[in-house]
Design a protein around this motif. Structure first.
Motif, PDB file in Angstrom:
ATOM      1  N   UNK A  35       0.833  -1.208   0.000  1.00 20.17           N
ATOM      2  CA  UNK A  35       0.000   0.000   0.000  1.00 20.17           C
ATOM      3  C   UNK A  35       0.865   1.255   0.000  1.00 20.17           C
ATOM      4  N   UNK A  36       0.210   2.381  -0.063  1.00 19.65           N
ATOM      5  CA  UNK A  36       0.880   3.666   0.072  1.00 19.65           C
ATOM      6  C   UNK A  36       0.566   4.299   1.425  1.00 19.65           C
ATOM      7  N   UNK A  37       0.100   3.476   2.377  1.00 19.67           N
ATOM      8  CA  UNK A  37      -0.195   3.958   3.724  1.00 19.67           C
ATOM      9  C   UNK A  37       1.134   4.106   4.474  1.00 19.67           C
ATOM     10  N   UNK A  38       1.407   5.281   5.017  1.00 16.90           N
ATOM     11  CA  UNK A  38       2.661   5.456   5.764  1.00 16.90           C
ATOM     12  C   UNK A  38       2.783   4.431   6.893  1.00 16.90           C
ATOM     13  N   UNK A  39       3.960   3.847   7.040  1.00 17.04           N
ATOM     14  CA  UNK A  39       4.156   2.777   8.009  1.00 17.04           C
ATOM     15  C   UNK A  39       3.859   3.216   9.438  1.00 17.04           C
ATOM     16  N   UNK A  40       4.094   4.473   9.747  1.00 15.79           N
ATOM     17  CA  UNK A  40       3.940   4.965  11.125  1.00 15.79           C
ATOM     18  C   UNK A  40       2.524   4.728  11.657  1.00 15.79           C
ATOM     19  N   UNK A  41       1.555   4.560  10.756  1.00 20.23           N
ATOM     20  CA  UNK A  41       0.186   4.295  11.228  1.00 20.23           C
ATOM     21  C   UNK A  41       0.130   2.996  12.035  1.00 20.23           C
ATOM     22  N   UNK A  42       0.986   2.021  11.708  1.00 22.84           N
ATOM     23  CA  UNK A  42       0.975   0.745  12.435  1.00 22.84           C
ATOM     24  C   UNK A  42       1.451   0.904  13.886  1.00 22.84           C
ATOM     25  N   UNK A  43       2.640   1.469  14.148  1.00 18.96           N
ATOM     26  CA  UNK A  43       3.034   1.666  15.549  1.00 18.96           C
ATOM     27  C   UNK A  43       2.053   2.539  16.334  1.00 18.96           C
ATOM     28  N   UNK A  44       1.476   3.539  15.674  1.00 18.43           N
ATOM     29  CA  UNK A  44       0.470   4.365  16.354  1.00 18.43           C
ATOM     30  C   UNK A  44      -0.735   3.525  16.760  1.00 18.43           C
ATOM     31  N   UNK A  45      -1.180   2.645  15.854  1.00 17.10           N
ATOM     32  CA  UNK A  45      -2.330   1.798  16.175  1.00 17.10           C
ATOM     33  C   UNK A  45      -1.998   0.831  17.304  1.00 17.10           C
ATOM     34  N   UNK A  46      -0.809   0.252  17.283  1.00 10.69           N
ATOM     35  CA  UNK A  46      -0.388  -0.663  18.356  1.00 10.69           C
ATOM     36  C   UNK A  46      -0.400   0.073  19.696  1.00 10.69           C
ATOM     37  N   UNK A  47       0.154   1.278  19.731  1.00 10.60           N
ATOM     38  CA  UNK A  47       0.166   2.065  20.971  1.00 10.60           C
ATOM     39  C   UNK A  47      -1.255   2.408  21.420  1.00 10.60           C
ATOM     40  N   UNK A  48      -2.129   2.706  20.486  1.00 10.32           N
ATOM     41  CA  UNK A  48      -3.529   3.011  20.818  1.00 10.32           C
ATOM     42  C   UNK A  48      -4.226   1.793  21.427  1.00 10.32           C
ATOM     43  N   UNK A  49      -4.021   0.621  20.833  1.00 16.70           N
ATOM     44  CA  UNK A  49      -4.606  -0.609  21.365  1.00 16.70           C
ATOM     45  C   UNK A  49      -4.117  -0.838  22.795  1.00 16.70           C
ATOM     46  N   UNK A  50      -2.819  -0.654  23.007  1.00 15.72           N
ATOM     47  CA  UNK A  50      -2.257  -0.835  24.350  1.00 15.72           C
ATOM     48  C   UNK A  50      -2.795   0.205  25.328  1.00 15.72           C
ATOM     49  N   UNK A  51      -2.951   1.440  24.843  1.00 17.20           N
ATOM     50  CA  UNK A  51      -3.481   2.506  25.688  1.00 17.20           C
ATOM     51  C   UNK A  51      -4.920   2.273  26.122  1.00 17.20           C
ATOM     52  N   UNK A  52      -5.647   1.476  25.343  1.00 18.53           N
ATOM     53  CA  UNK A  52      -7.017   1.109  25.721  1.00 18.53           C
ATOM     54  C   UNK A  52      -7.032  -0.057  26.710  1.00 18.53           C
ATOM     55  N   UNK A  53      -5.910  -0.798  26.788  1.00 18.31           N
ATOM     56  CA  UNK A  53      -5.835  -1.986  27.648  1.00 18.31           C
ATOM     57  C   UNK A  53      -5.214  -1.696  29.017  1.00 18.31           C
ATOM     58  N   UNK A  54      -4.371  -0.677  29.090  1.00 14.90           N
ATOM     59  CA  UNK A  54      -3.689  -0.342  30.348  1.00 14.90           C
ATOM     60  C   UNK A  54      -3.811   1.154  30.602  1.00 14.90           C
TER      61      UNK A  54
END
Length: 180
Positions: free
Chosen positions: A22-41
């Motif tokens: 894709x042409x989606x910037x890779x940084x969206x993945x680490x941001x999403x991972x951090x968001x998922x974790x931020x919802x869990x802890x």
């Protein structure tokens, strides 16, 4: 240690990189991972886990060294990042089996949570890509659907201690939806 420093560090490390196929910037993945974790802890109680989510692919996918992560963000973050980084010199099957075995037998709960958030974010992308391009989604990967199914089922089984978490339940649901 600060989340904003980790955001800047990760964005710079992944600059110019894109998600597979894709042409989606890779940084969206680490941001999403951090968001998922931020919802869990609670981010204030487990800032290191959120930071590790932002940095989890820097050692594996950029020229960033683990020593740099350790120096900039401390031992706890570096150990978490190391736990979610594969040795790309090994064959795909060996890397994936090592990940499954590590998650099942050696990983701390925070290491398991980081891996769960990472795999959940990946499968959310697979689901979105599947909706867009259908079975061609499997051409994006080093190994096709059958091997991916083996890997994600193994990870899911290894992460069973997280069964009470919403992110684990969503991962379980996506593994079933995508691979069954």
């Amino acid at each position: 240690m600060s989340i904003s420093k980790a955001i800047e560090f990760s964005a710079k490390a992944h600059e110019g990189h894109f998600r597979k196929g894709s042409q989606v910037p890779y940084i969206t993945h680490p941001f999403e991972v951090a968001k998922i974790l931020g919802e869990a802890v609670d981010p204030e109680e487990n800032e290191a886990l959120i930071i590790a989510g932002l940095l989890h692919d820097t050692v594996e996918d950029t020229d960033t060294s683990l020593d740099t992560i350790r120096r900039e963000f401390g031992d706890v973050v570096a150990d978490l990042v190391a736990s979610d980084s594969e040795n790309k010199r090994l064959p795909w099957e060996a890397r994936k089996q090592h990940t499954i075995d590590f998650l099942k037998n050696e990983a701390t709960r925070d290491m398991q949570m980081l891996a769960c958030a990472d795999k959940l974010a990946n499968l959310r992308s697979v689901k979105a890509d599947y909706a867009r391009i259908g079975e061609d989604v499997w051409d994006i990967f080093v190994r096709g659907k059958e091997k991916q199914a083996w890997y994600y089922q193994g990870v899911l089984d290894a992460l069973a201690p997280l069964e009470g978490l919403a992110m684990y339940q969503e991962l379980k649901s996506l593994v079933t939806e995508i691979f069954d």
